[in-house]
Write a protein that holds these residues in place. Structure first.
Motif, PDB file in Angstrom:
ATOM      1  N   ASP A   1       0.887  -1.225  -0.087  1.00 45.95           N
ATOM      2  CA  ASP A   1       0.013   0.077  -0.015  1.00 45.95           C
ATOM      3  C   ASP A   1       0.791   1.352   0.065  1.00 45.95           C
ATOM      4  O   ASP A   1       0.384   2.447  -0.398  1.00 45.95           O
ATOM      5  CB  ASP A   1      -0.902  -0.050   1.357  1.00 45.95           C
ATOM      6  CG  ASP A   1      -0.155  -0.070   2.446  1.00 45.95           C
ATOM      7  OD1 ASP A   1       0.684  -0.949   2.695  1.00 45.95           O
ATOM      8  OD2 ASP A   1      -0.551   0.819   3.301  1.00 45.95           O
TER       9      ASP A   1
ATOM     10  N   ALA B   1      -2.204 -13.926   1.199  1.00 41.87           N
ATOM     11  CA  ALA B   1      -2.611 -12.849   0.438  1.00 41.87           C
ATOM     12  C   ALA B   1      -3.835 -12.924  -0.164  1.00 41.87           C
ATOM     13  O   ALA B   1      -4.455 -14.223  -0.332  1.00 41.87           O
ATOM     14  CB  ALA B   1      -1.601 -12.655  -0.578  1.00 41.87           C
ATOM     15  N   CYS B   2      -4.635 -11.937  -0.361  1.00 37.35           N
ATOM     16  CA  CYS B   2      -6.015 -11.994  -1.038  1.00 37.35           C
ATOM     17  C   CYS B   2      -5.643 -12.385  -2.524  1.00 37.35           C
ATOM     18  O   CYS B   2      -4.665 -12.150  -3.104  1.00 37.35           O
ATOM     19  CB  CYS B   2      -6.717 -10.446  -1.013  1.00 37.35           C
ATOM     20  SG  CYS B   2      -5.710  -9.242  -2.041  1.00 37.35           S
TER      21      CYS B   2
ATOM     22  N   SER C   1      -0.835   0.523  -4.604  1.00 34.28           N
ATOM     23  CA  SER C   1      -1.002  -0.979  -4.447  1.00 34.28           C
ATOM     24  C   SER C   1       0.068  -1.529  -5.236  1.00 34.28           C
ATOM     25  O   SER C   1       1.119  -0.783  -5.922  1.00 34.28           O
ATOM     26  CB  SER C   1      -2.182  -1.202  -5.100  1.00 34.28           C
ATOM     27  OG  SER C   1      -2.108  -1.311  -6.483  1.00 34.28           O
TER      28      SER C   1
ATOM     29  N   PRO D   1      -6.988  -0.168   5.071  1.00 38.49           N
ATOM     30  CA  PRO D   1      -6.293  -1.287   4.090  1.00 38.49           C
ATOM     31  C   PRO D   1      -7.391  -0.973   2.870  1.00 38.49           C
ATOM     32  O   PRO D   1      -8.652  -0.905   2.887  1.00 38.49           O
ATOM     33  CB  PRO D   1      -6.418  -2.319   4.579  1.00 38.49           C
ATOM     34  CG  PRO D   1      -7.472  -2.500   5.499  1.00 38.49           C
ATOM     35  CD  PRO D   1      -7.402  -1.016   6.311  1.00 38.49           C
TER      36      PRO D   1
ATOM     37  N   SER E   1      -7.514  -6.279   0.243  1.00 35.28           N
ATOM     38  CA  SER E   1      -6.235  -6.682   1.251  1.00 35.28           C
ATOM     39  C   SER E   1      -7.257  -7.137   2.591  1.00 35.28           C
ATOM     40  O   SER E   1      -6.675  -7.939   3.269  1.00 35.28           O
ATOM     41  CB  SER E   1      -5.570  -5.776   1.534  1.00 35.28           C
ATOM     42  OG  SER E   1      -4.752  -5.084   0.423  1.00 35.28           O
TER      43      SER E   1
ATOM     44  N   LEU F   1      -0.378  -6.740   2.330  1.00 35.46           N
ATOM     45  CA  LEU F   1      -1.141  -5.502   2.330  1.00 35.46           C
ATOM     46  C   LEU F   1      -0.989  -5.075   0.965  1.00 35.46           C
ATOM     47  O   LEU F   1      -0.245  -4.082   0.642  1.00 35.46           O
ATOM     48  CB  LEU F   1      -1.030  -4.790   3.146  1.00 35.46           C
ATOM     49  CG  LEU F   1      -2.096  -3.508   3.650  1.00 35.46           C
ATOM     50  CD1 LEU F   1      -3.162  -4.379   4.098  1.00 35.46           C
ATOM     51  CD2 LEU F   1      -1.609  -2.569   4.569  1.00 35.46           C
ATOM     52  N   SER F   2      -2.067  -5.466  -0.083  1.00 38.82           N
ATOM     53  CA  SER F   2      -1.894  -5.351  -1.454  1.00 38.82           C
ATOM     54  C   SER F   2      -2.013  -3.822  -1.807  1.00 38.82           C
ATOM     55  O   SER F   2      -1.586  -3.401  -3.096  1.00 38.82           O
ATOM     56  CB  SER F   2      -2.517  -6.313  -2.215  1.00 38.82           C
ATOM     57  OG  SER F   2      -3.882  -6.344  -1.884  1.00 38.82           O
TER      58      SER F   2
END
Length: 401
Positions: free
Chosen positions: A96, A247-248, A102, A356, A360, A386-387
């Motif tokens: 982030d 991770a998402c 991102s 977030p 994420s 945390l993308s």
């Protein structure tokens, strides 16, 4: 249900997450299922990427851009208050904090450099949450390229801030009014547009989906996340390697990049999907957007509509390498509801001072649920990517909270 399968022992370091087999295959998944007019274009991208990736000059130029423009390396942040409450040691890989907010900038800078190397003057992209579109517009402005971004009409409405950012950066944003008016349809329209523009344009796919070489190429451009995190964990964690890497997953690029750094370690890999877009957890074998993978389908084999409050997870499938990792038992794929993701976003904001992205927040929601439910034993070390940051989702959260 597939997302509730018990853990299996991680596979040994046997080349998992290396180069795909011939014709871009990851086990039975992948391939190049593209219209004849795009097959040659994909071959050109494949040849150009292989040549560039073997060129120290290209790798050095990309590394410099990632450092001076994107802000790499990103830090590894201990979530101290939340860790204490959950009884685990949670560390956040802070994508982030990159320029544009991102992980998308990692892949886009790589593909934009590749496009200029190929003599292309324009980038074509699809976007759901808008972050890939913003990154594409940013890279195009930086390198003097044009940019055309396809975005579902529904996503334009809920991500108006990112639409403004793209247009301010000089990109053309094309609303997609067909189908569900979300990421799937934006991807379809972008690929159709590329058919008539292969001579002067490069299609900058935003995730580990699409025809070969895109799933492999995007993963390699995102590998910087996992490689950085591996070194940071070795220096910061008492165990050296985290017990779990989380991770998402929508198409799955931030997860693929993160997992690539830990595929040859004992770390357990967890991909977290939206409950309404669970391609890896509940999908069936099919073909969409140029590759063979797992997709949500009805009994007639038609792709069904996905749903997620997080636009970047609103995709009815998953990248082919994730499908392969699931079959190997090397990664586990689980689902999280909208409500769980919203609750997790609020909790991170109030315990760590970090808002977030809702994408994420899905990964964090699973960490919270697993810690509370015992799936993460007390004292476990957890690395979570945390993308993206949550600026883009403030309007959505404001309406719901």
């Amino acid at each position: 249900m597939r997302n509730l399968l018990p853990w299996r022992e991680p596979v040994p370091p046997d080349g998992t997450m290396g180069e795909p087999r011939a014709r871009g295959r990851f086990g039975e998944y992948g391939g190049r299922y593209a219209p004849e007019s795009l097959v040659e274009a994909c071959r050109e991208v494949d040849a150009a990427f292989r040549e560039a990736w073997a060129d120290p000059g290209f790798r050095g130029a990309l590394a410099r851009l990632l450092a001076v423009h994107a802000g790499r390396p990103t830090p590894l942040t201990p979530a101290r208050r939340l860790s204490e409450a959950l009884g685990v040691e949670l560390y956040l890989k802070r994508e982030d904090l990159t320029h544009t907010g991102s992980h998308k900038i990692n892949n886009v800078l790589g593909q934009a450099l590749l496009a200029t190397r190929m003599g292309r003057r324009r980038l074509i992209a699809e976007t759901g949450a808008g972050q890939h579109g913003v990154a594409t517009a940013t890279a195009a402005a930086l390198l003097g390229l044009e940019a055309t971004v396809f975005m579902g009409e529904r996503d334009i409405e809920r991500q108006s801030l990112n639409v403004f950012r793209m247009r301010m950066l000089g990109a053309e944003v094309v609303p997609v009014t067909t189908g569900s008016r979300t990421l799937k349809d934006a991807t379809s329209e972008a690929m159709r547009h590329w058919v008539g523009a292969t001579g002067d344009s490069h299609y900058c796919i935003g995730s580990v989906v699409g025809p070969d070489p895109y799933p492999w190429m995007v993963r390699e451009f995102q590998r910087v996340i996992g490689d950085e995190a591996r070194g940071q964990c070795a220096a910061e964690l008492r165990t050296g390697v985290p017990d779990h890497v989380v991770a998402c997953v929508g198409g799955g690029s931030n997860a693929a990049g993160t997992f690539a750094g830990f595929a040859d370690t004992p770390a357990r890999l967890v991909g977290v999907e939206a409950e309404g877009g669970a391609g890896a957890a509940r999908g069936r074998l099919g073909v969409l957007h140029g590759c063979r993978s797992l997709f949500l389908q009805d009994d007639d084999g038609q792709i069904t509509q996905a749903h997620s409050i997080a636009p970047g997870l609103d995709y009815p499938g998953v990248g082919p390498e994730h499908a392969h990792l699931r079959d190997l038992g090397r990664a586990r794929y689980v689902t999280v509801t909208d409500d769980e993701a919203i609750s997790a976003a609020v909790r991170l904001a109030r315990t760590e001072g970090i808002v977030p992205a809702l994408e994420s927040a899905h990964a964090l929601a699973w960490v919270i649920r697993a810690a509370d439910g015992g799936d993460l034993p007390a004292g476990s070390t957890v690395l979570m990517t945390l993308s993206g940051r949550g600026d883009k989702d403030v309007s959505t959260l404001k309406e719901l909270l």
